[in-house]
Design a protein around this motif. Structure first.
Motif, PDB file in Angstrom:
ATOM      1  N   UNK A 237      27.614  13.933  -3.458  1.00 29.85           N
ATOM      2  CA  UNK A 237      26.804  15.036  -2.941  1.00 29.85           C
ATOM      3  C   UNK A 237      27.195  16.353  -3.605  1.00 29.85           C
ATOM      4  N   UNK A 238      28.480  16.568  -3.830  1.00 30.08           N
ATOM      5  CA  UNK A 238      28.947  17.802  -4.446  1.00 30.08           C
ATOM      6  C   UNK A 238      28.423  17.928  -5.877  1.00 30.08           C
ATOM      7  N   UNK A 239      28.491  16.835  -6.629  1.00 32.49           N
ATOM      8  CA  UNK A 239      28.027  16.858  -8.017  1.00 32.49           C
ATOM      9  C   UNK A 239      26.520  17.086  -8.070  1.00 32.49           C
ATOM     10  N   UNK A 240      25.790  16.359  -7.230  1.00 30.34           N
ATOM     11  CA  UNK A 240      24.332  16.492  -7.243  1.00 30.34           C
ATOM     12  C   UNK A 240      23.895  17.888  -6.806  1.00 30.34           C
ATOM     13  N   UNK A 241      24.584  18.455  -5.805  1.00 27.10           N
ATOM     14  CA  UNK A 241      24.216  19.797  -5.350  1.00 27.10           C
ATOM     15  C   UNK A 241      24.481  20.847  -6.421  1.00 27.10           C
ATOM     16  N   UNK A 242      25.470  20.579  -7.283  1.00 27.93           N
ATOM     17  CA  UNK A 242      25.776  21.503  -8.369  1.00 27.93           C
ATOM     18  C   UNK A 242      24.771  21.374  -9.511  1.00 27.93           C
ATOM     19  N   UNK A 243      24.398  20.130  -9.820  1.00 31.85           N
ATOM     20  CA  UNK A 243      23.527  19.886 -10.980  1.00 31.85           C
ATOM     21  C   UNK A 243      22.041  19.991 -10.654  1.00 31.85           C
ATOM     22  N   UNK A 244      21.670  19.774  -9.389  1.00 34.15           N
ATOM     23  CA  UNK A 244      20.246  19.748  -9.034  1.00 34.15           C
ATOM     24  C   UNK A 244      19.505  21.019  -9.438  1.00 34.15           C
ATOM     25  N   UNK A 245      20.044  22.230  -9.156  1.00 32.93           N
ATOM     26  CA  UNK A 245      19.312  23.432  -9.574  1.00 32.93           C
ATOM     27  C   UNK A 245      19.107  23.499 -11.083  1.00 32.93           C
ATOM     28  N   UNK A 246      20.120  23.089 -11.827  1.00 32.78           N
ATOM     29  CA  UNK A 246      20.030  23.165 -13.277  1.00 32.78           C
ATOM     30  C   UNK A 246      19.029  22.150 -13.820  1.00 32.78           C
ATOM     31  N   UNK A 247      19.015  20.954 -13.254  1.00 34.54           N
ATOM     32  CA  UNK A 247      18.034  19.946 -13.682  1.00 34.54           C
ATOM     33  C   UNK A 247      16.627  20.419 -13.354  1.00 34.54           C
ATOM     34  N   UNK A 248      16.460  21.035 -12.189  1.00 35.38           N
ATOM     35  CA  UNK A 248      15.134  21.514 -11.786  1.00 35.38           C
ATOM     36  C   UNK A 248      14.662  22.632 -12.711  1.00 35.38           C
ATOM     37  N   UNK A 299      25.434  27.076  -4.147  1.00 35.60           N
ATOM     38  CA  UNK A 299      26.301  27.347  -3.004  1.00 35.60           C
ATOM     39  C   UNK A 299      27.066  28.655  -3.157  1.00 35.60           C
ATOM     40  N   UNK A 300      27.649  28.889  -4.336  1.00 34.82           N
ATOM     41  CA  UNK A 300      28.484  30.083  -4.519  1.00 34.82           C
ATOM     42  C   UNK A 300      27.675  31.366  -4.369  1.00 34.82           C
ATOM     43  N   UNK A 301      26.454  31.373  -4.888  1.00 33.53           N
ATOM     44  CA  UNK A 301      25.623  32.572  -4.767  1.00 33.53           C
ATOM     45  C   UNK A 301      25.225  32.795  -3.317  1.00 33.53           C
ATOM     46  N   UNK A 302      24.873  31.716  -2.608  1.00 29.29           N
ATOM     47  CA  UNK A 302      24.540  31.857  -1.184  1.00 29.29           C
ATOM     48  C   UNK A 302      25.727  32.400  -0.396  1.00 29.29           C
TER      49      UNK A 302
END
Length: 327
Positions: A237-248, A299-302
């Motif tokens: 979940x941590x990896x996907x949450x980090x990469x999901x914005x960039x993939x999108x 996450x970090x920006x939020x």
């Protein structure tokens, strides 16, 4: 028809969206103004947040910073002229201004593509070589890479524009597009070298698009494979949450472009009425949506925004209490 080697065109006429009825000029100009403000304000906000929040002074967010810069610059380069076409009927663009716009349009597109490549490389190293990541990917290294993307691309695109300038422009001066780009301009050229100039430009465009896209695709494919091998759900979940914005973000930029390229090469010709809105959509929608992706999916920006908001509330509460106590 016999052409001379002398350019007689002094200005170009921009058509904008072909076939748009005059009664829609007002609503379209308002919509484009809204898109322009969304791009500029949204990305400027992201630039300010990353610049002033020390917790975001990390390689990943420095890449976001450069992406936001390209989005702001692209909106400023393209949209004011389109808005003027429909707001004030300002359809005339001088010869030099049109070539300058073409230069920045293609330069910014190529820079954006390269920075997306750096983003994919950042995530690839972070997932596959986490212990080497702090050494391999540093703020200084990312800054140098991103700066090189800007400098080298601006120099390289100067050659493409100067090559187009070698063509004589004799009679035609109507650009069927919302802004000046290489295809729209060079199709108005005359003489024997038009096809050669177009071929060189096409090869350059394919390199700008396909080479970064290939590396990006392989990087994210390897990341997905790494995620599937992880045994812990929390780590996945941590990896996907980090990469999901960039993939999108990457999909928003590349998928529509690939559709247009494939449609042309497979013989599925898009009409001008369809091609221009599609071009505007894949050029502007990612720039307008990216700030929301940064804020809502990162996450970090939020957390930085929430911390700033909470500190602001505490500061206001303290001021109110001290004011009441002195009364």
């Amino acid at each position: 028809m016999k052409y001379t080697n002398i350019t007689t065109v002094k200005y170009f006429i921009m058509t904008g969206f072909p076939g748009l009825p005059p009664q829609y000029y007002g609503p379209v100009s308002v919509l484009l103004l809204f898109v322009f403000l969304t791009i500029v304000v949204g990305n400027a906000f992201i630039l300010a947040v990353i610049m002033y929040e020390r917790t975001l002074h990390k390689p990943t967010y420095m890449i976001f910073f450069h992406l936001a810069m390209t989005d702001v610059a692209f909106g400023i380069v393209t949209l004011p002229k389109v808005i003027a076409v429909y707001w004030w009927n300002d359809v005339v663009s001088s010869f030099g201004a049109c070539f300058a716009q073409m230069y920045f349009v293609h330069s910014l597109g190529a820079i954006h593509s390269l920075i997306l490549l750096i983003m994919a490389l950042d995530r690839f190293i972070a997932i596959w070589f986490p212990f080497r990541y702090p050494v391999a990917i540093t703020n200084k290294g990312v800054s140098i890479l991103c700066t090189l993307c800007w400098v080298v691309t601006f120099i390289r695109m100067m050659g493409i524009v100067l090559h187009a300038l070698t063509l004589p422009y004799c009679d035609l001066n109507i650009i069927t597009q919302c802004y000046c780009d290489h295809i729209s301009i060079t199709k108005l050229g005359c003489g024997e070298n038009v096809r050669y100039v177009k071929t060189v430009s096409l090869a350059n465009a394919l390199v700008n698009l396909l080479v970064p896209l290939t590396f990006i695709f392989l990087s994210y494919l390897s990341i997905i494979m790494a995620v599937l091998k992880m045994s812990q759900t929390k780590s996945r979940h941590k990896v996907l949450s980090t990469c999901a914005p960039q993939i999108f973000i990457t999909c928003l930029y590349y998928v529509p472009r690939c559709f247009v390229y494939l449609a042309n090469n497979l013989g599925f010709s898009l009409s001008t009425e369809a091609r221009i809105p599609i071009t505007m959509m894949y050029s502007l929608i990612p720039a307008a949506v990216n700030p929301l992706i940064y804020c809502l999916k990162t996450k970090d920006i939020k957390e930085a925004l929430m911390q700033r908001f909470n500190n602001r509330k505490v500061s206001i509460a303290i001021k109110v209490d001290s004011k009441q106590s002195t009364q």
